[in-house]
Scaffold this motif. Sequence first.
Motif, PDB file in Angstrom:
ATOM      1  N   GLU A 151      11.076  -1.129  -2.311  1.00 30.01           N
ATOM      2  CA  GLU A 151       9.498  -0.896  -1.510  1.00 30.01           C
ATOM      3  C   GLU A 151       8.933  -0.004  -3.153  1.00 30.01           C
ATOM      4  O   GLU A 151       8.054   0.945  -3.144  1.00 30.01           O
ATOM      5  N   MET A 156       7.462  -1.064  -6.006  1.00 27.47           N
ATOM      6  CA  MET A 156       6.293  -1.753  -5.721  1.00 27.47           C
ATOM      7  C   MET A 156       5.219  -0.392  -5.572  1.00 27.47           C
ATOM      8  O   MET A 156       3.712  -1.179  -6.111  1.00 27.47           O
ATOM      9  N   SER A 176       2.902  -1.238  -2.626  1.00 24.48           N
ATOM     10  CA  SER A 176       4.500  -2.024  -1.094  1.00 24.48           C
ATOM     11  C   SER A 176       3.339  -1.876  -0.126  1.00 24.48           C
ATOM     12  O   SER A 176       2.247  -0.990   0.980  1.00 24.48           O
ATOM     13  N   SER A 234       3.778   1.935   1.785  1.00 21.98           N
ATOM     14  CA  SER A 234       3.520   2.754   0.831  1.00 21.98           C
ATOM     15  C   SER A 234       2.704   4.096   1.143  1.00 21.98           C
ATOM     16  O   SER A 234       3.596   5.040   0.061  1.00 21.98           O
TER      17      SER A 234
END
Length: 248
Positions: A24, A27, A31, A34
């Motif tokens: 994550e 990303m 994500s 996030s």
Amino acid sequence: DDDDDDSDNPREDMCELAWALQREFTMGDDSDYSPYVNYLKALPRSTTSPSMWSDAGKELLMNVQGGMHLHNSDDGEDAEGRTIVTWIEDNFQDCLHEETTNESLDPYFLAVVFQRGFEDSLVPIYDMINHNYEKQNVRTTPHVLAREGFSVVTTKEVSAGEEFFYSYYYCHDCGQFNGGTAEMLRDFGFVEDYPHRFHITDDLTLVIEKDPETEFDAYFVTYDEESKSEDEFTGDIPPHVLEAMESE
């Protein structure tokens, strides 16, 4: 009971969660998590635990900690004092490299999972509640790992603007693990406010309290496995403990 369904291998669960968290982080804003990921990214790595300190910081801690007696957080067994800085490399070597993909896990993510997680789960918002043994005023119901979810409720009257606290080791979700000040530093990266608790032997704990007038009180307690409670220790203090106390 599904609400209290414990994993047979908590370390394996922590490993899988750490790998998921690393993915994550990679990303970033893409994500699904996030906001939480970006919150974690903003925190200094060194605030997780001494395992993430610099080599110089680890060496200094080991030089001053003496013959520390610790308990493992997952099984309650004894642990050497050095595990305060080496617990990741001691217990998670198999987790740090994935042979099939030739990828490596940053130990930082294991430290985050251990510091902020609940077994195999990370719970945003709830994991921001700070520790204070004496001021704890919330608990979960039915349990933080309940499959249908959980609620956070207050255990006493709380005023508007008052901070929520719970104890990271003596709480509804903590099970029977008997942690102390040294374990708190190892697992969560800070030295708790008084009372301080130091495990001298497996069943003997030194408690140091401080009242508002800065007067200190030190006494020993022993843990009764049958009643799952502590009583003030009235037996003979082991000679090596007395010698260590006199040398200080």
